[in-house]
Design a protein around this motif. Structure first.
Motif, PDB file in Angstrom:
ATOM      1  N   UNK A  54      47.571  37.443  46.184  1.00 24.54           N
ATOM      2  CA  UNK A  54      47.765  38.595  45.108  1.00 24.54           C
ATOM      3  C   UNK A  54      48.623  38.337  43.962  1.00 24.54           C
ATOM      4  N   UNK A  55      49.987  37.836  44.252  1.00 22.21           N
ATOM      5  CA  UNK A  55      50.749  37.286  43.421  1.00 22.21           C
ATOM      6  C   UNK A  55      50.379  36.486  42.315  1.00 22.21           C
ATOM      7  N   UNK A  56      49.618  35.586  42.689  1.00 21.77           N
ATOM      8  CA  UNK A  56      48.796  34.740  41.719  1.00 21.77           C
ATOM      9  C   UNK A  56      48.125  35.541  40.765  1.00 21.77           C
ATOM     10  N   UNK A  57      47.320  36.369  41.192  1.00 22.63           N
ATOM     11  CA  UNK A  57      46.414  37.199  40.430  1.00 22.63           C
ATOM     12  C   UNK A  57      47.168  38.090  39.482  1.00 22.63           C
ATOM     13  N   UNK A  58      48.336  38.695  39.901  1.00 18.98           N
ATOM     14  CA  UNK A  58      49.269  39.501  39.359  1.00 18.98           C
ATOM     15  C   UNK A  58      49.910  38.787  38.073  1.00 18.98           C
ATOM     16  N   UNK A  59      50.346  37.529  38.615  1.00 13.46           N
ATOM     17  CA  UNK A  59      50.858  36.715  37.408  1.00 13.46           C
ATOM     18  C   UNK A  59      49.841  36.471  36.228  1.00 13.46           C
ATOM     19  N   UNK A  60      48.645  36.017  36.893  1.00 11.79           N
ATOM     20  CA  UNK A  60      47.553  35.613  35.874  1.00 11.79           C
ATOM     21  C   UNK A  60      47.027  36.627  35.034  1.00 11.79           C
ATOM     22  N   UNK A  61      47.107  37.994  35.545  1.00 16.09           N
ATOM     23  CA  UNK A  61      46.757  39.298  34.755  1.00 16.09           C
ATOM     24  C   UNK A  61      47.883  39.706  34.003  1.00 16.09           C
ATOM     25  N   UNK A  62      49.002  39.087  34.301  1.00 17.57           N
ATOM     26  CA  UNK A  62      50.234  39.669  33.571  1.00 17.57           C
ATOM     27  C   UNK A  62      50.530  41.072  33.797  1.00 17.57           C
ATOM     28  N   UNK A  63      50.818  41.393  35.063  1.00 18.65           N
ATOM     29  CA  UNK A  63      51.004  42.793  35.383  1.00 18.65           C
ATOM     30  C   UNK A  63      52.788  42.761  35.813  1.00 18.65           C
ATOM     31  N   UNK A  64      53.164  43.757  35.550  1.00 16.94           N
ATOM     32  CA  UNK A  64      54.757  43.849  35.832  1.00 16.94           C
ATOM     33  C   UNK A  64      54.699  44.506  37.250  1.00 16.94           C
ATOM     34  N   UNK A  65      55.561  43.889  38.158  1.00 22.05           N
ATOM     35  CA  UNK A  65      55.759  44.587  39.512  1.00 22.05           C
ATOM     36  C   UNK A  65      56.854  43.577  40.415  1.00 22.05           C
ATOM     37  N   UNK A  66      57.702  44.285  41.213  1.00 19.81           N
ATOM     38  CA  UNK A  66      58.788  43.775  41.927  1.00 19.81           C
ATOM     39  C   UNK A  66      58.398  43.678  43.280  1.00 19.81           C
ATOM     40  N   UNK A  67      58.610  42.457  43.799  1.00 23.98           N
ATOM     41  CA  UNK A  67      58.421  42.248  45.317  1.00 23.98           C
ATOM     42  C   UNK A  67      59.498  41.603  45.783  1.00 23.98           C
ATOM     43  N   UNK A  68      59.851  42.088  47.063  1.00 23.01           N
ATOM     44  CA  UNK A  68      61.151  41.757  47.710  1.00 23.01           C
ATOM     45  C   UNK A  68      60.876  40.790  48.830  1.00 23.01           C
ATOM     46  N   UNK A  69      61.456  40.007  49.020  1.00 21.79           N
ATOM     47  CA  UNK A  69      61.362  39.053  50.125  1.00 21.79           C
ATOM     48  C   UNK A  69      62.863  39.060  50.946  1.00 21.79           C
ATOM     49  N   UNK A  70      62.919  39.517  52.079  1.00 24.48           N
ATOM     50  CA  UNK A  70      64.224  39.545  52.962  1.00 24.48           C
ATOM     51  C   UNK A  70      63.966  38.300  53.722  1.00 24.48           C
ATOM     52  N   UNK A  71      64.358  37.188  53.385  1.00 24.47           N
ATOM     53  CA  UNK A  71      64.030  36.081  54.146  1.00 24.47           C
ATOM     54  C   UNK A  71      64.573  35.898  55.297  1.00 24.47           C
TER      55      UNK A  71
END
Lengths: 182, 357, 249
Positions: B88-105
């Motif tokens: 999904x992140x790849x699609x979001x980057x490809x479609x140029x959509x703004x969003x925030x993703x948090x990774x608590x590693x």
């Protein structure tokens, strides 16, 4: 001043909220504080613990590997953390539940049968942890009684504020008991 | 403003709400669960929506749909869940959509563990999913900074129409620290998004898409994205601590940098000229600031909770002019000040003997 | 001059890439006519999937989002949660909905997401060149079941509508076909009803449309229509599987 405290016991003994009280109390006195719980499967059933740092300086890592204060409410916690203590630190233990003698000779030990005292003197074993916290206030002096009482108002939900006097009593009892040994 | 004691995950969640985030889609995973717990209560209070999705894959695709509809939207997860979201992140980057993703590693690979780690560094800064794309990656080191960066994350996402990742770890998520929250700005203006799918009322249809079957068209799109990533360089941020005269510079981000900072003070107390450079943006990497901070350094040490991931970017960004060494713990272990000081003293002694490391 | 036939406003003038004899065109048209008739073209958002209808965003004259393979119901969830007063639909094939996207469709239904899914079932993967689909019939030959689908090796065809009809959050589930004019007319009624229920805020609606794939079935368009009627309908019986009211459509 740098207090690196590990508090440990069974889940339900109130170690997490004790730790939060210390952190809030430190914040009340404008110190740098951090609190971090152990998390994951070990918090279910087994031993729960949290680490609290109270410091004059910014806190580097909130994870404490060598505590200078250790507060243990059950035997597995003593067995787990005693060896990690810094020499010269304080070990406070709940002797109502811990029938084991500490091994370390290079730390200060304060044993307190907090559950028995809470039941006998306050008719409520649930404030046993507050008696130990009172002893901590007296022995180490990192935070004041008043700050901890202020912190209680934040940690206890509003509908439990009727318990504030009892908790204060328990803290004072702990202070008194610790004063006697000093 | 009053400082309050808050758990990192909760402070981050509240900061997101105050930054105008009204939609959250997620799936449970330790050590970030307090974020969905908090937002499940909080978002309905402000007219927002919280959905627990059936999987991380579904969650990120819900983010895609909501972001494509013009909303400020967020998801959060940890290692294994972030891997699932990569499609999904790849699609979001490809479609140029703004969003925030948090990774608590947490530690990996595979199911790994649940204790704090920084082992998703490459995944975060090199794209993570398929195709040529980048995320803007922000790496806070304190809860206060996490809160402060939240508004910036949403603003950057909107400005660049690009997903922004907050790269935290189990420590930052689980610990409590004093924090000052931004005021609740009710007049907060979210930039208008004329490209969003809201129903084609009185205009030609808007299409959210990442498919370009014509290779020439796709190449054009790829180059457009590259230009955008180039422009992001101006957003790079880093912090220096006592580097002016530092002969040895520690480089670390997030929780590891906190430990490194304590080491600087302890090292200075022993008469060692130690400093710290802490990248705050991991993509774009603050190359110029790093180079400046290491101007007088004989040696650089990366302090990381990964097995030599950060070190690659540090070497690359220093253009291999200074020897860069590794000091870290992995698997959920945290490097201690003692570990790092020992490493520093070994290097200092070698320098003293005039040996080349 | 009287206009007796024209392109629905909800379709663009783009020439489609669909193969000769494929019924996707009919289904597109039915969806577009319903949107026109309901007067919601300017408040409808469609989601095109991965599969033959991947380019549907070029054919519907609507705001559209293109989704990752199988994820259209998740994308539609995001869209509808933001655009609560708009009409949202997904248009998905059998590989998309019944294989890679099974989790997404089931949970969208379980949440009672208030959008409509048009599920085009032609018992094969078209776009990638005729591989076996979860809906491929027993003994049906495909590129990846060259000896015919053998249940001991490849399992059984899956009936999504019947499965989804068991879910509380689904309000209207029907299977229709487009192999003759009567069925086309019934299909349109079902699609319209699904959209109307969505407008009334009733919850999840899905219309499964049996469709032909002459190219990958290796049949002429006319043979394909007959194959659909003779072979597919016995396995995938037409009709309403779940409805808020008594009676047929």
């Amino acid at each position: 001043m740098l207090q690196e405290i590990i508090l440990a016991g069974f889940g339900g003994q109130g170690v997490m909220s004790m730790g939060q009280l210390l952190a809030y109390a430190g914040l009340e006195e404008n110190k740098y504080v951090s609190w971090i719980p152990s998390y994951g499967p070990e918090m279910r059933g087994g031993t729960a613990n949290c680490s609290v740092t109270i410091s004059d300086k910014e806190v580097s890592s909130p994870i404490i590997t060598e505590p200078n204060t250790l507060i243990v409410l059950n035997r597995p916690s003593l067995e787990k953390f005693e060896k990690d203590m810094q020499p010269g630190g304080w070990l406070l233990l709940n002797s109502s539940l811990i029938d084991l003698e500490p091994q370390r000779q290079d730390v200060n030990v304060f044993k307190i049968p907090s559950v028995d005292i809470a039941s006998e003197k306050l008719n409520n074993s649930r404030v046993a942890n507050m008696i130990i916290l009172g002893a901590y206030i007296q022995l180490i002096g990192a935070v004041s009684l008043e700050s901890v009482v202020k912190a209680l108002k934040k940690v206890l939900p509003e509908y439990r504020h009727d318990l504030l006097p009892l908790n204060r009593q328990a803290l004072e009892l702990g202070i008194e008991l610790a004063r006697k040994v000093l | 403003m009053v400082k309050v004691l808050m758990k990192g995950n909760e402070a981050l969640a509240e900061a997101a709400v105050r930054a105008g985030c009204r939609y959250f889609f997620g799936y449970p995973i330790t050590p970030q669960n307090e974020i969905p717990h908090y937002l499940a209560k909080r978002l309905p209070e402000v007219g927002g929506v919280f959905v627990q999705a059936e999987s991380e894959i579904a969650a990120i695709n819900m983010v895609y749909g909501a972001a494509g509809s013009g909303a400020r939207v967020m998801t959060s997860s940890s290692g294994p869940g972030i891997s699932l979201k990569q499609e999904g992140i790849s699609y979001i980057a490809g479609a140029e959509l703004p969003c925030v993703i948090v990774n608590m590693q947490r530690g990996g690979p595979g199911l790994g563990g649940i204790q704090p780690a920084q082992s998703d560094y490459f995944q975060a800064v090199k794209g993570g999913g398929h195709g040529d794309y980048r995320l803007l990656v922000l790496a806070p080191a304190t809860i206060q900074e996490m809160v402060d960066l939240m508004g910036k994350a949403f603003d950057l996402a909107d400005e660049y129409r690009n997903p922004v990742m907050i790269l935290g770890d189990g420590i930052l998520g689980q610990m409590m620290e004093a924090v000052e929250l931004p005021s609740e700005d009710l007049s907060l203006k979210i930039p208008s998004k004329p490209w969003a799918t809201t129903g084609a009322k009185g205009r030609t249809p808007n299409i959210i898409n990442s498919l370009y079957l014509d290779p020439l068209e796709l190449e054009k799109h790829n180059l457009h994205l590259r230009n955008k990533y180039e422009q992001m360089r101006q957003e790079s941020m880093g912090e220096t601590y006592k580097t002016e005269d530092a002969e040895l510079v520690l480089v670390g981000y997030g929780s590891a940098a906190r430990v490194a900072k304590a080491v600087v003070d302890q090292g200075r107390a022993r008469g060692l000229k130690v400093g710290l450079f802490r990248p705050i943006t991991l993509f774009p990497f603050p190359k110029d600031d790093l180079q400046k901070a290491c101007r007088q350094a004989n040696d650089v040490i990366t302090v990381e909770m990964s097995l030599g991931q950060l070190i690659e970017d540090v070497r690359y960004n220093l253009e291999f002019k200074v020897p860069v060494h590794y000091c870290g713990r992995v698997g959920g272990m945290i490097p201690t000040t003692r570990d790092i000081l020992a490493k520093i003293e070994v290097l200092a002694n070698l320098q003293g003997e005039g040996e080349k490391v | 001059m009287i206009t007796v036939f024209e392109r629905p406003k909800s379709l663009t003038s783009a020439k489609t890439h669909y193969c000769p004899g494929c019924t996707h065109g009919i289904i597109h048209r039915l969806v577009a006519e319903v949107i026109d008739e309901l007067g919601v073209r300017e408040k409808t958002i469609g989601v095109s999937p991965v599969g033959c209808s991947v380019l549907a965003y070029n054919y519907f004259n609507l705001d559209m989002q293109q989704a990752a393979h199988g994820r259209a119901p998740a994308v539609a969830t995001g869209i509808k949660r933001v655009n609560r007063d708009k009409v949202v639909f997904t248009y998905q094939g059998d590989g998309d909905l019944a294989s890679i996207g099974t989790a997404e469709i089931i949970h969208a239904a379980a949440r009672g997401e208030n959008f409509t899914t048009i599920f085009v079932n032609n018992a094969i993967y078209g776009m990638t060149g005729g591989q076996m689909a979860p809906t491929t019939l027993l003994e049906q030959v495909s590129q990846t079941s060259p000896q015919g689908r053998d249940p001991s090796l490849q399992g059984y065809p899956i009936r999504m509508s019947e499965m989804l009809a068991t879910i509380d959050g689904a309000v209207f589930i029907a299977r229709v076909s487009v192999h003759n004019p009567q069925e086309v007319s019934k299909a349109k009624k079902a699609i319209k009803k699904a959209f109307e229920l969505q407008q009334a805020g009733r919850g999840f609606t899905l219309i499964e449309v049996l469709s032909t794939c002459p190219t990958n079935w290796g049949l002429s368009p006319r043979e394909a229509l007959k194959w659909l009627a003779d072979k597919m309908i016995p396995v995938y019986p037409l009709g309403v599987k779940k409805t808020p009211e008594e009676g047929e459509i």
